[in-house]
Design an enzyme around this catalytic site. Structure first.
Site, PDB file in Angstrom:
ATOM      1  N   GLU A 110      97.619  63.096 -12.421  1.00  0.00           N
ATOM      2  CA  GLU A 110      96.361  62.254 -13.137  1.00  0.00           C
ATOM      3  C   GLU A 110      95.735  62.648 -14.078  1.00  0.00           C
ATOM      4  O   GLU A 110      95.193  64.170 -14.552  1.00  0.00           O
ATOM      5  CB  GLU A 110      95.561  61.415 -11.657  1.00  0.00           C
ATOM      6  CG  GLU A 110      94.908  63.043 -11.508  1.00  0.00           C
ATOM      7  CD  GLU A 110      93.706  63.038 -11.795  1.00  0.00           C
ATOM      8  OE1 GLU A 110      93.118  61.979 -12.618  1.00  0.00           O
ATOM      9  OE2 GLU A 110      93.217  64.512 -11.945  1.00  0.00           O
ATOM     10  N   PHE A 111      95.110  62.026 -14.696  1.00  0.00           N
ATOM     11  CA  PHE A 111      94.652  61.668 -16.408  1.00  0.00           C
ATOM     12  C   PHE A 111      93.881  61.553 -15.917  1.00  0.00           C
ATOM     13  O   PHE A 111      92.779  60.850 -17.333  1.00  0.00           O
ATOM     14  CB  PHE A 111      95.034  62.016 -17.198  1.00  0.00           C
ATOM     15  CG  PHE A 111      96.550  62.685 -17.390  1.00  0.00           C
ATOM     16  CD1 PHE A 111      96.870  63.846 -17.656  1.00  0.00           C
ATOM     17  CD2 PHE A 111      98.137  62.135 -17.203  1.00  0.00           C
ATOM     18  CE1 PHE A 111      97.813  64.317 -17.707  1.00  0.00           C
ATOM     19  CE2 PHE A 111      99.341  62.769 -16.505  1.00  0.00           C
ATOM     20  CZ  PHE A 111      99.099  63.815 -16.649  1.00  0.00           C
ATOM     21  N   ASN A 134      94.679  69.309 -20.034  1.00  0.00           N
ATOM     22  CA  ASN A 134      92.849  69.401 -19.664  1.00  0.00           C
ATOM     23  C   ASN A 134      92.783  71.108 -20.673  1.00  0.00           C
ATOM     24  O   ASN A 134      91.866  70.840 -21.651  1.00  0.00           O
ATOM     25  CB  ASN A 134      92.351  70.402 -18.146  1.00  0.00           C
ATOM     26  CG  ASN A 134      92.433  68.996 -17.508  1.00  0.00           C
ATOM     27  OD1 ASN A 134      92.684  67.439 -18.369  1.00  0.00           O
ATOM     28  ND2 ASN A 134      92.448  69.052 -16.624  1.00  0.00           N
ATOM     29  N   PHE A 186      87.360  64.500 -28.573  1.00  0.00           N
ATOM     30  CA  PHE A 186      87.500  65.647 -28.036  1.00  0.00           C
ATOM     31  C   PHE A 186      87.066  66.863 -29.229  1.00  0.00           C
ATOM     32  O   PHE A 186      87.359  67.829 -28.888  1.00  0.00           O
ATOM     33  CB  PHE A 186      88.613  66.042 -27.071  1.00  0.00           C
ATOM     34  CG  PHE A 186      88.180  65.774 -25.468  1.00  0.00           C
ATOM     35  CD1 PHE A 186      88.046  63.785 -25.821  1.00  0.00           C
ATOM     36  CD2 PHE A 186      87.608  66.487 -24.982  1.00  0.00           C
ATOM     37  CE1 PHE A 186      88.100  63.730 -24.133  1.00  0.00           C
ATOM     38  CE2 PHE A 186      86.822  66.082 -23.489  1.00  0.00           C
ATOM     39  CZ  PHE A 186      87.439  64.833 -23.125  1.00  0.00           C
ATOM     40  N   LYS A 223      88.424  74.449 -13.488  1.00  0.00           N
ATOM     41  CA  LYS A 223      89.416  74.727 -13.053  1.00  0.00           C
ATOM     42  C   LYS A 223      90.628  74.885 -13.525  1.00  0.00           C
ATOM     43  O   LYS A 223      91.406  76.033 -13.318  1.00  0.00           O
ATOM     44  CB  LYS A 223      89.114  73.918 -11.471  1.00  0.00           C
ATOM     45  CG  LYS A 223      90.283  74.646 -10.606  1.00  0.00           C
ATOM     46  CD  LYS A 223      90.017  73.304  -9.125  1.00  0.00           C
ATOM     47  CE  LYS A 223      89.823  71.759  -9.343  1.00  0.00           C
ATOM     48  NZ  LYS A 223      91.660  70.985  -9.085  1.00  0.00           N
ATOM     49  N   CYS A 225      87.714  70.267 -13.526  1.00  0.00           N
ATOM     50  CA  CYS A 225      88.315  70.213 -13.343  1.00  0.00           C
ATOM     51  C   CYS A 225      88.762  70.598 -14.610  1.00  0.00           C
ATOM     52  O   CYS A 225      89.890  71.899 -14.931  1.00  0.00           O
ATOM     53  CB  CYS A 225      89.429  68.737 -14.570  1.00  0.00           C
ATOM     54  SG  CYS A 225      88.980  67.779 -12.986  1.00  0.00           S
TER      55      CYS A 225
END
Ligand code: UGA
Length: 460
Positions: A156-157, A216, A257, A271, A268
């Protein structure tokens, strides 16, 4: 389609609710009876805009039902797809704790009664789908009723705060698949969620699993890049906002970003960065860039906290510090790895008084720090009670504040970790305003940094 979603956490609920919205028949399996009872009453255990209504609608239309027992559900029903959306928290060494995933897969291997596609959606180490396939094949080989199970990796995003939108209008869907049956089912399932069918990407298991970490890590890298640059911008008397624009309009770079701040947080990025470094180490491929991304993030958090302590020196011990924004980002009540925690810890260590406000996350901070932090109901109530205000999260209601309201802060001092305001406008209100990479407009910053600048210019 008839679909089981295992896990009523963040991922499971968003997945189940969005699939139900398109008319699929969803059974959400969750061990925690209290959680199910709350969900049946439409109470979501966390803050996610829009999710509440999706779940309520799904229940009303009978597209969402709940079960506490996976084995029983597998015996009773004949679902075509089973999504595993259980948690994979970090172990102390950075590896993912896979206990819940293997427990789900073992139950499926023992109790599934018919052919189905088993999809892993949780963030898991590379190799999980292949190991899952073997585990399921081995368990089925021992049984008297042979069935065929296909496996897929489908990371998932979703971003917290806009998860519904991210699912309903996915920019891409990554499918790690190795069989024609899995391919057909996933195409049928996801076609309504993407603009173009080409955005449903097929790849092998390992590529899908690595894509999740890569996405990520790439986003976190951009943040650490701009954060590191923001410190140089301040030192060199440049404005990071102009640099952001100057590079962001280059279509090869893009603007997203690239907002400097107090460091990334959440459940997220921290981790997944740790997990990617650990995977590199396991494969003897050093992830040195990714490792550095984490180091820069820690430096960014510390450097922001240092700027508050350095400004006041020993006087800080007698000050009351106000904090706006406790969650790791706006539109969520999630405080996991929130940079606000580092700030609160640093202030509490020195017995400094704290008054805090957040639109959604105050209860979690209260549970953690009890009466060590004082809270106010409205953001404005905080301002006359504090000597300085620190902004840790860019909630819209903070951005919308009239600068005139800040003039009741005792020292007329603001440390803005999210660049919510125009520095020149705040200076015009006689406020001392420090932000991230835009301190070129602050006379107080010039005082502090002038020596460095003189030394630099002399070397030229
Ligand atoms: C992130 C990814 O964006 C999702 O695509 C992914 O699915 C998710 O992790 C996950 O792995 O489950 P999320 O953690 O919800 O989503 O939050 P982001 O919006 O990515 O923000 C992460 C952190 O970066 C926040 O602390 C935010 O304040 C910070 N950030 C973000 C910046 O400091 N600057 C930016 O320009 C953007």
């Amino acid at each position: 389609m008839k679909i089981i979603v295992v896990g009523a956490g963040y991922l499971g609920l968003v997945t189940g609710a969005c699939l139900a919205k398109k008319g699929h028949q969803i059974t959400i399996v969750e061990r925690d009876q209290k959680k199910i009872a709350a969900l049946q009453e439409g109470r979501i255990p966390f803050y996610e805009p829009g999710l509440n209504q999706y779940v309520i609608d799904g229940i009303k239309k009978n597209f969402i039902t709940f079960s506490q027992d996976l084995a029983q559900t597998l015996h009773k029903q004949n679902d075509e797809i089973i999504f595993s959306c259980v948690g994979t928290p970090s172990l102390p060494n950075g590896d993912a704790d896979m206990t819940a995933v293997w427990s789900v897969m073992t139950t499926i291997g023992k109790h599934l009664m018919h052919d189905a596609l088993v999809i892993n959606k949780s963030t898991v180490p590379i190799g999980t789908a292949r190991k899952t396939k073997k585990l399921l094949d081995d368990l089925i080989a021992k049984r008297t009723n042979p069935i065929s199970i296909n496996v897929a990796s489908n990371p998932e995003f979703l971003r917290e705060g806009s998860a519904i939108h991210d699912f309903m209008e996915s920019d891409r869907v990554v499918c790690g698949i190795e069989s024609e049956e899995a391919r057909e089912i996933l195409l049928k399932l996801y076609r309504p969620f993407v603009k173009k069918e080409e955005h449903i990407l097929e790849m092998n298991f390992e590529s899908a699993e690595l894509t999740k970490y890569a996405a990520n890590a790439m986003l976190a890298t951009r943040i650490s890049f701009i954060n590191e640059l923001s410190r140089l911008a301040d030192a060199a008397h440049a404005d990071i906002k102009h640099i952001q624009k100057g590079i962001g309009l280059d279509s090869r770079i893009g603007p997203d970003f690239l907002n400097p701040g107090v460091g990334y947080g959440g459940s997220c990025f921290p981790k997944d960065i740790d997990a990617l470094v650990a995977t590199g180490t396991a494969y003897k491929e050093e992830m040195s860039l990714v490792r550095q991304v984490k180091i820069i993030n820690e430096q960014q958090k510390q450097s922001f906290i240092d700027s508050i302590f350095n400004y006041y020196g020993d006087d800080i011990l007698h000050k009351t510090i106000g904090i706006w924004g406790l969650s790791f980002k706006p539109n969520t009540d999630d405080i996991r790895c929130a940079p606000s925690l580092d700030l609160i810890n640093a202030l509490i260590d020195e017995d400094i008084k704290i008054v805090a406000y957040d639109p959604a996350a105050m209860m979690h901070i209260k549970n953690l720090y009890k009466d060590k932090v004082k809270f106010v109901k409205h953001r404005q109530d905080l301002l006359p009670q504090v000597d300085a205000l620190v902004i840790m999260t860019e909630w819209q209601e903070f951005i919308d504040t009239n600068p005139e309201d800040f003039t009741c802060i005792k020292d007329r001092l603001i440390f803005d970790g999210r660049n919510c305001f125009d520095p020149i406008e705040l200076q015009m209100h006689n406020l001392t305003y420090f932000c991230v990479g835009r301190n070129v407009y602050s006379p107080k910053w010039h005082e502090k940094s002038i020596q460095k600048r003189v030394e630099y210019l002399e070397q030229l």
